[in-house]
Design a protein around this motif. Structure first.
Motif, PDB file in Angstrom:
ATOM      1  N   GLY A  66     -18.838 -16.417  46.960  1.00 15.93           N
ATOM      2  CA  GLY A  66     -19.867 -16.754  45.525  1.00 15.93           C
ATOM      3  C   GLY A  66     -19.095 -17.548  44.743  1.00 15.93           C
TER       4      GLY A  66
ATOM      5  N   THR B 203     -22.477 -18.820  42.951  1.00 14.93           N
ATOM      6  CA  THR B 203     -23.375 -17.662  42.227  1.00 14.93           C
ATOM      7  C   THR B 203     -22.711 -16.544  42.129  1.00 14.93           C
ATOM      8  OG1 THR B 203     -23.560 -17.455  44.822  1.00 14.93           O
ATOM      9  CG2 THR B 203     -24.911 -18.821  44.612  1.00 14.93           C
ATOM     10  N   ASN B 204     -23.270 -15.628  42.127  1.00 13.72           N
ATOM     11  CA  ASN B 204     -23.200 -14.192  40.870  1.00 13.72           C
ATOM     12  C   ASN B 204     -22.065 -13.731  42.554  1.00 13.72           C
ATOM     13  OD1 ASN B 204     -22.147 -11.969  40.516  1.00 13.72           O
ATOM     14  ND2 ASN B 204     -24.076 -11.562  38.951  1.00 13.72           N
TER      15      ASN B 204
ATOM     16  N   TRP C 278     -23.257 -10.157  44.061  1.00 16.94           N
ATOM     17  CA  TRP C 278     -24.497  -9.965  44.998  1.00 16.94           C
ATOM     18  C   TRP C 278     -24.026 -10.871  46.237  1.00 16.94           C
ATOM     19  CZ3 TRP C 278     -28.454  -7.414  44.148  1.00 16.94           C
ATOM     20  CH2 TRP C 278     -29.150  -7.093  43.119  1.00 16.94           C
TER      21      TRP C 278
ATOM     22  N   GLU D 252     -24.680 -10.487  33.307  1.00 16.89           N
ATOM     23  CA  GLU D 252     -25.257  -9.963  34.559  1.00 16.89           C
ATOM     24  C   GLU D 252     -24.370  -9.857  35.805  1.00 16.89           C
ATOM     25  OE1 GLU D 252     -22.808 -14.955  36.232  1.00 16.89           O
ATOM     26  OE2 GLU D 252     -24.844 -14.057  36.217  1.00 16.89           O
ATOM     27  N   ASP D 253     -23.564  -9.786  35.424  1.00 19.91           N
ATOM     28  CA  ASP D 253     -22.280  -8.682  36.172  1.00 19.91           C
ATOM     29  C   ASP D 253     -23.386  -6.641  36.413  1.00 19.91           C
ATOM     30  OD1 ASP D 253     -20.722  -9.961  38.299  1.00 19.91           O
ATOM     31  OD2 ASP D 253     -19.449 -10.818  36.168  1.00 19.91           O
TER      32      ASP D 253
ATOM     33  N   ALA E 283     -26.807  -6.410  38.143  1.00 22.03           N
ATOM     34  CA  ALA E 283     -26.195  -6.530  39.354  1.00 22.03           C
ATOM     35  C   ALA E 283     -25.880  -5.317  39.937  1.00 22.03           C
ATOM     36  CB  ALA E 283     -25.521  -7.519  39.615  1.00 22.03           C
TER      37      ALA E 283
ATOM     38  N   ARG F 181     -15.744  -4.186  40.343  1.00 20.04           N
ATOM     39  CA  ARG F 181     -15.574  -5.444  38.600  1.00 20.04           C
ATOM     40  C   ARG F 181     -14.490  -3.769  38.574  1.00 20.04           C
ATOM     41  NH1 ARG F 181     -14.998  -9.652  38.156  1.00 20.04           N
ATOM     42  NH2 ARG F 181     -16.573 -10.197  36.510  1.00 20.04           N
TER      43      ARG F 181
END
Length: 302
Positions: free
Chosen positions: A53, A58-59, A62, A130-131, A134, A190
């Protein structure tokens, strides 16, 4: 509370609730299958996804999901078809996943030691919008599978041969459990961190088993414990500046110790009651009377 005024803490608390729900919801099947350490192995593999990532900009959530799903499916196939050297293949997969992640993060332009630490042990301040999106989508998938297919998943976790005889697609369900566990690792990394996520999948379930005697009760108690320790650990991390993942896991272990201490005298009291009842003449039609055997569900603990 000043904690709730911080945008990053609002995101962290929402993520903590989602982690507290999903980790035990999947962990109950892993514990039943005697695969308590599967989450730890997937966490090692997911590290490569995090590295990819950062490398590909990118994230990481994901990308970690994609790589951990591939790793989990590979682990399940090795378990199903591997013979004498299956353990060596799994060890190479775990160590290779962790080493690959560390390598990729260090050669990427955006990676750093701080980034690596936040994914290994969890971090509150690094959870972006965005985390959270997701994590929410992945958590919804986990709960849809865990609750929607709970009867089938429990059957295949309890006895694969019996499930196969009854016509259940055992191989597909085993792979689904592996995939769901991989997604759960991505949800929890996370907050709890990749190195500690397995503990949150297992310890609340083990604690719930001390005070419950059915699958439904164990599931409910485990999820309750998961949410409680996730919120308490996240709050403690904010006020005391301690790692959230380690704090959450230590609180979960503390709950396990307390419930075990409370359950032991209760179990002894029940055992003495059964012995006393066995020594007296049973009344026809009462539980335990001749011709009235106890139901298996009375004693089976999931």
């Amino acid at each position: 509370m000043d904690m709730l005024e911080s945008a990053f803490m609002q995101r962290a608390l929402i993520a903590a609730v989602l982690v507290g729900i999903t980790a035990p919801a999947v962990g109950i099947y892993l514990v039943q299958r005697r695969q308590a350490l599967m989450g730890d192995g997937i966490g090692h593999v997911a590290m490569t996804g995090v590295g990819l990532g950062f490398l590909l900009a990118t994230n990481p959530v994901w990308m970690a999901t994609l790589v951990s799903v591939i790793g989990a499916v590979t682990m399940e196939l090795i378990r199903a078809y591997g013979r004498t050297r299956g353990d060596i293949a799994l060890a190479m997969l775990f160590y290779g996943g962790m080493a690959g992640g560390v390598f990729l993060i260090n050669i990427s332009d955006t990676g750093s030691t701080a980034n690596l630490s936040s994914y290994l042990f969890g971090s509150l301040s690094t959870i972006a919008d965005e985390d959270l999106w997701a994590i929410s989508i992945l958590a919804a998938f986990v709960m849809l599978v865990s609750l929607g297919l709970r009867r089938q998943l429990f059957a295949v976790s309890q006895d694969e041969e019996f499930a196969r005889v009854t016509g259940l697609p055992v191989r597909a369900l085993n792979l689904l459990i592996a995939v769901t566990a991989a997604v759960t690792v991505s949800v929890a990394m996370r907050i709890v961190g990749l190195l500690l996520v397995s503990a949150l999948m297992v310890v609340p379930v083990a604690a719930a088993q001390q005070v419950s005697r059915s699958f439904r009760a164990t599931f409910a108690v485990a999820v309750t414990i998961g949410v409680a320790v996730a919120l308490a650990g996240t709050t403690t991390s904010y006020y005391q500046d301690v790692p959230p993942g380690a704090t959450i896991v230590l609180l979960a272990i503390g709950v396990f110790v307390v419930l075990t201490a409370l359950a032991t005298p209760l179990a002894r009291r029940r055992a003495r009651g059964r012995l006393a009842a066995a020594g007296t003449e049973s009344v026809p039609g009462s539980p335990g009377a001749p011709g009235e055997p106890r139901r298996p569900s009375d004693d089976v603990k999931v």
